[in-house]
Design a protein around this motif. Structure first.
Motif, short mmCIF file in Angstrom:
data_model
loop_
_atom_site.label_atom_id
_atom_site.label_comp_id
_atom_site.label_asym_id
_atom_site.label_seq_id
_atom_site.Cartn_x
_atom_site.Cartn_y
_atom_site.Cartn_z
N SER A 424 16.52 63.03 76.01
CA SER A 424 17.61 62.45 75.62
C SER A 424 17.99 60.97 75.94
CB SER A 424 18.90 63.10 75.76
OG SER A 424 18.95 64.26 75.28
N ILE A 427 15.46 58.92 74.09
CA ILE A 427 15.71 58.43 72.56
C ILE A 427 17.22 57.87 72.33
CG2 ILE A 427 14.26 60.29 71.75
CD1 ILE A 427 16.87 61.98 71.28
N LEU A 431 18.17 56.12 68.77
CA LEU A 431 18.75 56.94 67.90
C LEU A 431 20.13 57.37 68.06
CD1 LEU A 431 16.15 59.56 67.62
CD2 LEU A 431 16.33 57.82 66.18
N GLU A 434 24.43 60.49 68.43
CA GLU A 434 24.43 61.56 67.53
C GLU A 434 23.29 62.49 67.50
OE1 GLU A 434 24.79 58.44 66.89
OE2 GLU A 434 26.78 58.05 66.02
N ASN A 435 22.38 62.15 68.07
CA ASN A 435 20.99 63.09 68.18
C ASN A 435 20.92 63.46 69.70
OD1 ASN A 435 19.72 62.55 65.53
ND2 ASN A 435 19.97 60.22 65.89
N ASP A 437 23.02 65.28 71.25
CA ASP A 437 23.64 66.56 71.19
C ASP A 437 22.74 67.37 70.77
OD1 ASP A 437 24.16 65.61 69.00
OD2 ASP A 437 26.11 65.82 68.75
N LEU A 438 22.11 66.94 69.71
CA LEU A 438 21.10 67.96 69.13
C LEU A 438 19.78 68.42 69.97
CD1 LEU A 438 20.62 66.36 65.35
CD2 LEU A 438 22.15 68.31 66.13
N VAL A 439 19.53 67.68 70.96
CA VAL A 439 18.41 67.92 71.69
C VAL A 439 18.94 68.97 72.75
CG1 VAL A 439 17.01 67.11 73.74
CG2 VAL A 439 17.41 65.57 71.75
N THR A 442 19.32 72.44 71.10
CA THR A 442 18.08 72.96 71.02
C THR A 442 17.51 73.64 72.01
OG1 THR A 442 17.27 71.33 69.39
CG2 THR A 442 15.69 72.70 70.25
#
Length: 704
Positions: A424, A427, A431, A434-435, A437-439, A442
């Motif tokens: 995180s 990136i 990015l 917003e991206n 939290d997706l990491v 996962t």
């Protein structure tokens, strides 16, 4: 909308489709004319149907028909093509049998083959006529045939008990199940007895003997009921296959089917007994079902034992006992899905004893069933409050489960969160948040799938804290100044918790399914092995070996012999019993209760001895032990041992019944030979004795 989705998800049963395909492409069609007794008119009705087929343009050939001298039956043979019979020489006699090869060469559309249970003469290709019928069907020839109910294999003992006459010629139930159509040819006992008196069934002297014995009104009534029931069973199977093959949602109340729902409630045994009484009154088949959910893993060992004991009680009372995994979100939907797929017309369930808070959070199965059942009747039974000792167990202590806390999954979860943090940070400048939290999400899902619920919760908390500390301003503090970020942090943690919970639930269901599949595979392999054994020694060795393999214990099997219990098999084979073990084994056999290690009786013994039972009572004793101290089996292993013992006990009883039947046959044959010998001797002595008596009478006359 939900109703539309459910309707689109209704699919035909694969098994029913395969059965339908087999019947369409598997050769000729079989129609059986079934009767309760000789003389009801099976052959007459079969020949009338043959004439109707001839008028419809069907190529019909009579392979064999036995008229037994009945004029009206002989008259129906006129106008039908009759294949000449094949003559076979046997012991100086000529026997006429159906010419199977000639019939196959002629290859009609429909063959008439009477007397399905007939035994062919020696020298025929098949020993039984039903085998001839099977070959005709396999060659694409339709067959009409006739048989009486007393010739069906599964009913042979029942008929013998009713009539006191053992029928020697039988056909297996598989040929009845293969029939595409069964036509019941019925006649009231009074009409059949009148036909018998008029000489339309047997010659007068034979008819008189039949009226005194086999053809009594009571016997004919019982046989008539058997024929009606067997026909109804086959029709019910055909209806169920039709519904499943065409994805028709039940119920079609052509016949009653009852389903009882089993849970860990102590009153579940009362539901089973109530359902048994209800099924007996309605003469209906019934099934006991337990839905296994994620909550089932949280049940105590006593509650799991209670469910297993209740299902075993249902099986002992004649039900089909099933445990199926939950698929739908609500248990009621799983119950109704099973009920509609199996054409269940009535469901029995216990009255809920949950608190209002529990029903508010988790819902009420009873209320959901009543609302969603449609045409299915729901019986809500309160049941009796049973004494807790009723389900206190078998008097056998079980080993504690090895559930020591393992720190490795938690270490892995924190390590994966650290890896996600590093990714995180890399990136984030490119990015954005917003991206990030997706990491983290996962990683939470990965931990939940790999390690389960609690490590995933730890990962969720750690990910939430990292998300706050490293990415929400002001960074490197747990303080949040922007109200928007407060909402983002809250929803991130909420979503992480929900995702971990859902993923862990999927993992739990997968683990349950894998364990159940493994156990089912072992038990199925064991049942196949037992089905292929013909001797008692083979059954005992297979039972001992399979039990030792699945439970990792040493096993001995003891059976009664000459008034005492003796060792008959074991694994490993060299195991021997000392005096303490023998005393415990004898006590377990005499009292039909467990004894030995881990039990309340003779706990000083090396082994634990458990009685093996069937529906007729105890049949033997199994003893188990291992190298550990204390109780031998966990609760799950105890339930598995119960299943193994049930299968082994049934196999032992089957072998013994076969041995008893063979012994009875030998006794009957011995009596027959004795009677024949006495008859022969009396015949040989009759002439000289008559001469001696005549000479003696002459000598006594005056003047001789």
């Amino acid at each position: 909308m939900m109703a539309i989705i459910r309707d689109t998800e209704q699919r035909p049963s694969p098994e029913a489709l395969l059965e339908a395909a087999r019947r369409e492409n598997g050769g000729g069609r079989l129609k059986i004319f079934l009767g309760a007794a000789p003389g009801v008119g099976k052959t007459y009705e079969m020949l009338q149907s043959a004439h109707a087929k001839v008028k419809a343009g069907v190529d019909v050939v009579v392979g064999v028909v036995e008229t037994h001298g009945r004029l009206e039956t002989q008259a129906l043979l006129h106008g039908l093509e009759i294949l000449p019979r094949k003559a076979l020489a046997y012991k100086g006699q000529t026997l006429d049998e159906m010419d199977l090869d000639g019939l196959l060469a002629r290859r009609p559309k429909l063959a008439i083959v009477d007397e399905l249970a007939h035994t062919n003469a020696p020298g025929s290709r098949h020993p039984k006529r039903y085998m001839d019928v099977e070959e005709l069907l396999d060659n694409g020839i339709d067959v009409y045939t006739a048989v009486n109910i007393q010739h069906i294999e599964s009913l042979n003992d029942v008929v013998a008990q009713i009539t006191r006459v053992r029928v020697r010629e039988t056909v297996p139930d598989s040929i009845i199940d293969r029939a595409d159509d069964i036509e019941l040819v019925d006649l009231t006992p009074g009409d059949l007895i009148q036909r018998l008196k008029e000489g339309k069934v047997y010659v007068p002297k034979q008819a008189e003997r039949a009226l005194e014995h086999y053809f009594s009104s009571g016997n004919l009534t019982a046989l008539r009921e058997l024929a009606l029931r067997r026909t109804a069973e086959r029709v019910d199977e055909q209806l169920l296959n039709h519904m499943q093959a065409n994805a028709i949602s039940g119920p079609w109340a052509a016949g009653e089917r009852i389903l009882v729902c089993v849970s860990e409630d102590p009153r579940a045994a009362g539901l089973i007994r109530y359902t048994k009484r209800l099924a007996d009154r309605l003469h209906a088949p019934w099934t006991a079902i337990c839905i296994e959910t994620r909550r089932s893993l949280q049940l105590s060992d006593a509650e799991r034992d209670r469910i297993a004991t209740t299902l075993r009680l249902a099986e002992a009372l004649g039900a089909d006992a099933l445990t199926i995994p939950a698929v739908e979100r609500r248990i009621a939907d799983d119950i109704l899905t099973f009920a509609r797929a199996n054409n269940v017309t009535q469901i029995v369930i216990g009255k809920a004893t949950r608190s209002w808070w529990f029903e508010l959070v988790r819902g009420s199965v009873v209320h959901d069933l009543v609302r969603r059942a449609g045409n299915i009747s729901i019986h809500v039974i309160a049941g009796d409050k049973l004494d807790p000792e009723t389900f206190a167990g078998k008097g056998v202590r079980t080993a504690e489960r090895a559930e020591a806390a393992d720190p490795v999954p938690y270490v892995w979860s924190l390590a994966l969160v650290a890896v996600a943090l590093g990714i995180s940070k890399l990136i984030f400048p490119f990015l954005g948040i917003e991206n990030v939290d997706l990491v983290f999400l996962t990683v939470v899902v990965t931990v939940a799938v790999r390690f389960g619920l609690f490590p995933s919760l730890v990962a969720s908390i750690a990910a939430s804290l990292c998300y706050n500390f490293f990415f929400l301003p002001p960074v490197y503090t747990f303080t949040i100044t922007d109200p928007t970020n407060v909402a983002a942090f809250f929803f991130f943690m909420l979503i992480a918790m929900i995702v971990s919970n859902v993923a862990a639930r999927v993992r739990t269901q997968a683990v349950m399914a894998t364990g159940r599949a493994r156990t089912t595979e072992y038990l199925y392999s064991f049942s196949r092995k037992l089905a292929g054994t013909a001797t008692l020694d083979d059954v005992l060795w297979a039972t001992a070996y399979q039990t030792a393999l699945m439970l990792k214990v040493r096993v001995v099997l003891l059976l009664p012999e000459h008034g005492r219990i003796v060792v008959k098999a074991g694994y490993p084979p060299e195991d021997e019993l000392d005096q303490a073990d023998l005393a415990a084994a004898n006590w377990a056999w005499s009292n039909d209760r467990p004894a030995g290690r881990g039990s309340d009786t003779l706990p000083g013994a090396k082994r634990l001895f458990l009685p093996m039972r069937t529906g007729r009572g105890p049949i033997g004793v199994i003893g188990i032990d291992d190298d550990r101290t204390g109780p031998i089996l966990t609760p799950d292993q105890t339930r598995l041992l119960d299943a193994l013992m049930d299968q082994g006990a049934l196999a032992i009883e089957r072998v013994r019944l076969v041995e008893d039947i063979d012994h009875v046959k030998r006794v009957v044959e011995t009596d027959r030979l004795r009677s024949a010998l006495l008859t022969s001797i009396s015949h040989d002595l009759k002439t000289p004795l008559s001469s001696v008596l005549g000479s003696a009478s002459t000598m006594r006359k005056p003047g001789f």
